[in-house]
Design a protein around this motif. Structure first.
Motif, PDB file in Angstrom:
ATOM      1  N   MET A 174       0.856  -1.175   0.000  1.00  0.00           N
ATOM      2  CA  MET A 174       0.000   0.000   0.000  1.00  0.00           C
ATOM      3  C   MET A 174       0.899   1.234   0.000  1.00  0.00           C
ATOM      4  O   MET A 174       1.876   1.307   0.723  1.00  0.00           O
ATOM      5  N   ASN A 175       0.498   2.202  -0.806  1.00  0.00           N
ATOM      6  CA  ASN A 175       1.330   3.399  -0.862  1.00  0.00           C
ATOM      7  C   ASN A 175       0.865   4.453   0.138  1.00  0.00           C
ATOM      8  O   ASN A 175      -0.229   4.400   0.677  1.00  0.00           O
ATOM      9  N   ILE A 176       1.723   5.414   0.373  1.00  0.00           N
ATOM     10  CA  ILE A 176       1.477   6.455   1.372  1.00  0.00           C
ATOM     11  C   ILE A 176       0.314   7.363   0.964  1.00  0.00           C
ATOM     12  O   ILE A 176      -0.352   7.953   1.816  1.00  0.00           O
ATOM     13  N   ASP A 177       0.032   7.464  -0.337  1.00  0.00           N
ATOM     14  CA  ASP A 177      -1.077   8.295  -0.806  1.00  0.00           C
ATOM     15  C   ASP A 177      -2.414   7.842  -0.233  1.00  0.00           C
ATOM     16  O   ASP A 177      -3.309   8.663  -0.022  1.00  0.00           O
ATOM     17  N   THR A 178      -2.565   6.557  -0.003  1.00  0.00           N
ATOM     18  CA  THR A 178      -3.814   6.041   0.560  1.00  0.00           C
ATOM     19  C   THR A 178      -4.079   6.668   1.912  1.00  0.00           C
ATOM     20  O   THR A 178      -5.174   7.173   2.173  1.00  0.00           O
ATOM     21  N   HIS A 179      -3.078   6.652   2.785  1.00  0.00           N
ATOM     22  CA  HIS A 179      -3.226   7.273   4.113  1.00  0.00           C
ATOM     23  C   HIS A 179      -3.532   8.763   3.986  1.00  0.00           C
ATOM     24  O   HIS A 179      -4.392   9.292   4.684  1.00  0.00           O
ATOM     25  N   ILE A 180      -2.835   9.431   3.113  1.00  0.00           N
ATOM     26  CA  ILE A 180      -3.003  10.874   2.960  1.00  0.00           C
ATOM     27  C   ILE A 180      -4.409  11.216   2.480  1.00  0.00           C
ATOM     28  O   ILE A 180      -5.052  12.129   3.005  1.00  0.00           O
ATOM     29  N   LYS A 181      -4.923  10.472   1.492  1.00  0.00           N
ATOM     30  CA  LYS A 181      -6.281  10.721   0.989  1.00  0.00           C
ATOM     31  C   LYS A 181      -7.315  10.567   2.098  1.00  0.00           C
ATOM     32  O   LYS A 181      -8.202  11.409   2.260  1.00  0.00           O
ATOM     33  N   ILE A 182      -7.197   9.501   2.850  1.00  0.00           N
ATOM     34  CA  ILE A 182      -8.160   9.244   3.921  1.00  0.00           C
ATOM     35  C   ILE A 182      -8.031  10.298   5.016  1.00  0.00           C
ATOM     36  O   ILE A 182      -9.029  10.821   5.523  1.00  0.00           O
ATOM     37  N   GLN A 183      -6.799  10.641   5.386  1.00  0.00           N
ATOM     38  CA  GLN A 183      -6.596  11.650   6.420  1.00  0.00           C
ATOM     39  C   GLN A 183      -7.160  13.012   6.012  1.00  0.00           C
ATOM     40  O   GLN A 183      -7.747  13.706   6.838  1.00  0.00           O
ATOM     41  N   LYS A 184      -6.998  13.387   4.748  1.00  0.00           N
ATOM     42  CA  LYS A 184      -7.522  14.674   4.297  1.00  0.00           C
ATOM     43  C   LYS A 184      -9.036  14.739   4.446  1.00  0.00           C
ATOM     44  O   LYS A 184      -9.582  15.743   4.907  1.00  0.00           O
ATOM     45  N   ILE A 185      -9.708  13.681   4.064  1.00  0.00           N
ATOM     46  CA  ILE A 185     -11.170  13.662   4.190  1.00  0.00           C
ATOM     47  C   ILE A 185     -11.574  13.673   5.655  1.00  0.00           C
ATOM     48  O   ILE A 185     -12.448  14.444   6.072  1.00  0.00           O
ATOM     49  N   LEU A 186     -10.930  12.843   6.460  1.00  0.00           N
ATOM     50  CA  LEU A 186     -11.279  12.782   7.884  1.00  0.00           C
ATOM     51  C   LEU A 186     -10.946  14.089   8.600  1.00  0.00           C
ATOM     52  O   LEU A 186     -11.690  14.509   9.490  1.00  0.00           O
ATOM     53  N   ASP A 187      -9.847  14.732   8.224  1.00  0.00           N
ATOM     54  CA  ASP A 187      -9.500  16.031   8.819  1.00  0.00           C
ATOM     55  C   ASP A 187     -10.577  17.070   8.532  1.00  0.00           C
ATOM     56  O   ASP A 187     -10.864  17.927   9.362  1.00  0.00           O
ATOM     57  N   TYR A 188     -11.159  16.985   7.348  1.00  0.00           N
ATOM     58  CA  TYR A 188     -12.196  17.936   6.973  1.00  0.00           C
ATOM     59  C   TYR A 188     -13.510  17.652   7.709  1.00  0.00           C
ATOM     60  O   TYR A 188     -14.150  18.555   8.218  1.00  0.00           O
ATOM     61  N   VAL A 189     -13.894  16.366   7.775  1.00  0.00           N
ATOM     62  CA  VAL A 189     -15.188  15.998   8.355  1.00  0.00           C
ATOM     63  C   VAL A 189     -15.111  15.829   9.875  1.00  0.00           C
ATOM     64  O   VAL A 189     -16.024  16.222  10.592  1.00  0.00           O
ATOM     65  N   TYR A 190     -14.035  15.233  10.356  1.00  0.00           N
ATOM     66  CA  TYR A 190     -13.870  14.940  11.797  1.00  0.00           C
ATOM     67  C   TYR A 190     -12.517  15.439  12.286  1.00  0.00           C
ATOM     68  O   TYR A 190     -11.673  14.635  12.686  1.00  0.00           O
ATOM     69  N   PRO A 191     -12.258  16.720  12.292  1.00  0.00           N
ATOM     70  CA  PRO A 191     -10.920  17.208  12.679  1.00  0.00           C
ATOM     71  C   PRO A 191     -10.530  16.758  14.092  1.00  0.00           C
ATOM     72  O   PRO A 191     -11.217  17.048  15.062  1.00  0.00           O
ATOM     73  N   VAL A 210      -5.609 -13.669   4.319  1.00  0.00           N
ATOM     74  CA  VAL A 210      -6.434 -13.396   3.149  1.00  0.00           C
ATOM     75  C   VAL A 210      -5.781 -12.402   2.196  1.00  0.00           C
ATOM     76  O   VAL A 210      -6.337 -12.066   1.162  1.00  0.00           O
ATOM     77  N   GLY A 211      -4.598 -11.905   2.537  1.00  0.00           N
ATOM     78  CA  GLY A 211      -3.864 -11.005   1.657  1.00  0.00           C
ATOM     79  C   GLY A 211      -4.412  -9.590   1.597  1.00  0.00           C
ATOM     80  O   GLY A 211      -4.409  -8.974   0.541  1.00  0.00           O
ATOM     81  N   LEU A 212      -4.886  -9.075   2.723  1.00  0.00           N
ATOM     82  CA  LEU A 212      -5.435  -7.721   2.773  1.00  0.00           C
ATOM     83  C   LEU A 212      -4.717  -6.869   3.800  1.00  0.00           C
ATOM     84  O   LEU A 212      -4.291  -7.372   4.839  1.00  0.00           O
ATOM     85  N   THR A 213      -4.597  -5.600   3.497  1.00  0.00           N
ATOM     86  CA  THR A 213      -4.220  -4.614   4.490  1.00  0.00           C
ATOM     87  C   THR A 213      -5.505  -3.900   4.861  1.00  0.00           C
ATOM     88  O   THR A 213      -6.209  -3.383   3.993  1.00  0.00           O
ATOM     89  N   ILE A 214      -5.830  -3.899   6.134  1.00  0.00           N
ATOM     90  CA  ILE A 214      -7.059  -3.286   6.606  1.00  0.00           C
ATOM     91  C   ILE A 214      -6.704  -1.995   7.324  1.00  0.00           C
ATOM     92  O   ILE A 214      -5.900  -2.007   8.257  1.00  0.00           O
ATOM     93  N   LEU A 215      -7.285  -0.905   6.866  1.00  0.00           N
ATOM     94  CA  LEU A 215      -7.123   0.363   7.559  1.00  0.00           C
ATOM     95  C   LEU A 215      -8.337   0.523   8.465  1.00  0.00           C
ATOM     96  O   LEU A 215      -9.448   0.759   8.009  1.00  0.00           O
ATOM     97  N   SER A 216      -8.102   0.329   9.744  1.00  0.00           N
ATOM     98  CA  SER A 216      -9.168   0.408  10.735  1.00  0.00           C
ATOM     99  C   SER A 216      -9.284   1.845  11.214  1.00  0.00           C
ATOM    100  O   SER A 216      -8.345   2.400  11.768  1.00  0.00           O
ATOM    101  N   VAL A 217     -10.457   2.445  10.995  1.00  0.00           N
ATOM    102  CA  VAL A 217     -10.695   3.838  11.346  1.00  0.00           C
ATOM    103  C   VAL A 217     -11.691   3.894  12.499  1.00  0.00           C
ATOM    104  O   VAL A 217     -12.755   3.302  12.435  1.00  0.00           O
ATOM    105  N   ASP A 242      -8.768   2.811  -4.700  1.00  0.00           N
ATOM    106  CA  ASP A 242      -8.659   1.956  -5.886  1.00  0.00           C
ATOM    107  C   ASP A 242      -7.507   0.951  -5.764  1.00  0.00           C
ATOM    108  O   ASP A 242      -6.636   0.881  -6.618  1.00  0.00           O
ATOM    109  N   ASP A 243      -7.486   0.235  -4.657  1.00  0.00           N
ATOM    110  CA  ASP A 243      -6.454  -0.760  -4.404  1.00  0.00           C
ATOM    111  C   ASP A 243      -7.136  -1.995  -3.821  1.00  0.00           C
ATOM    112  O   ASP A 243      -7.683  -1.940  -2.722  1.00  0.00           O
TER     113      ASP A 243
END
Length: 140
Positions: free
Chosen positions: A1-18, A31-38, A61-62
């Motif tokens: 997983m690339n760092i852009d994934t974290h950044i995209k999610i953080q930007k949205i969450l910072d806006y909605v739930y600062p 199962v071959g998954l990386t799970i981002l638990s929010v 898109d990953d």
């Protein structure tokens, strides 16, 4: 997983739930998954959680990354793995292919990933559309 994934999610969450969320990365090698638990405080309504998960999933898109808000997906994955285990045991015990009921693409992905790590069985998807399902074969 690339760092852009974290950044995209953080930007949205910072806006909605600062400042009222945490993101933890969980790797499920079975199962071959990386799970981002929010986790969001206070917890939003269930329908809103589902909408956020869908939005995040489309943004990243990953196929190897799964977004899970408030552990809904983690518990679902565990249940899918338990069911897959029972089906693999049945295929091995009877030495016959076992057809699973039709499932959506996410469930099939989890099952295929789980079975790919298990000796003595292999899986394949068969059928079309809503009838697409997995057949578990004992290895010869």
């Amino acid at each position: 997983m690339n760092i852009d994934t974290h950044i995209k999610i953080q930007k949205i969450l910072d806006y909605v739930y600062p400042g009222s969320y945490t993101i933890n990365e969980i790797i499920d090698s079975e199962v071959g998954l990386t799970i981002l638990s929010v986790s969001i405080a206070p917890a939003p309504h269930t329908e809103y959680i589902n909408s956020l998960q869908t939005l995040f999933q489309q943004l990243i898109d990953d196929e190897t990354v799964c977004i899970d808000i408030h552990n809904n997906v983690i518990s679902e994955i565990e249940k899918i793995k338990e069911d897959a285990y029972m089906y693999t045991q049945k295929a091995v015990y009877y030495n016959l292919p076992v057809e699973l009921p039709p499932q959506n693409a996410f469930v099939r992905k989890i099952i295929h990933g789980y079975i790919s790590n298990k000796p003595g069985v292999r899986s394949e998807s068969v059928g079309v559309g809503r009838d697409r399902h997995i057949v578990i074969h004992p290895s010869k």
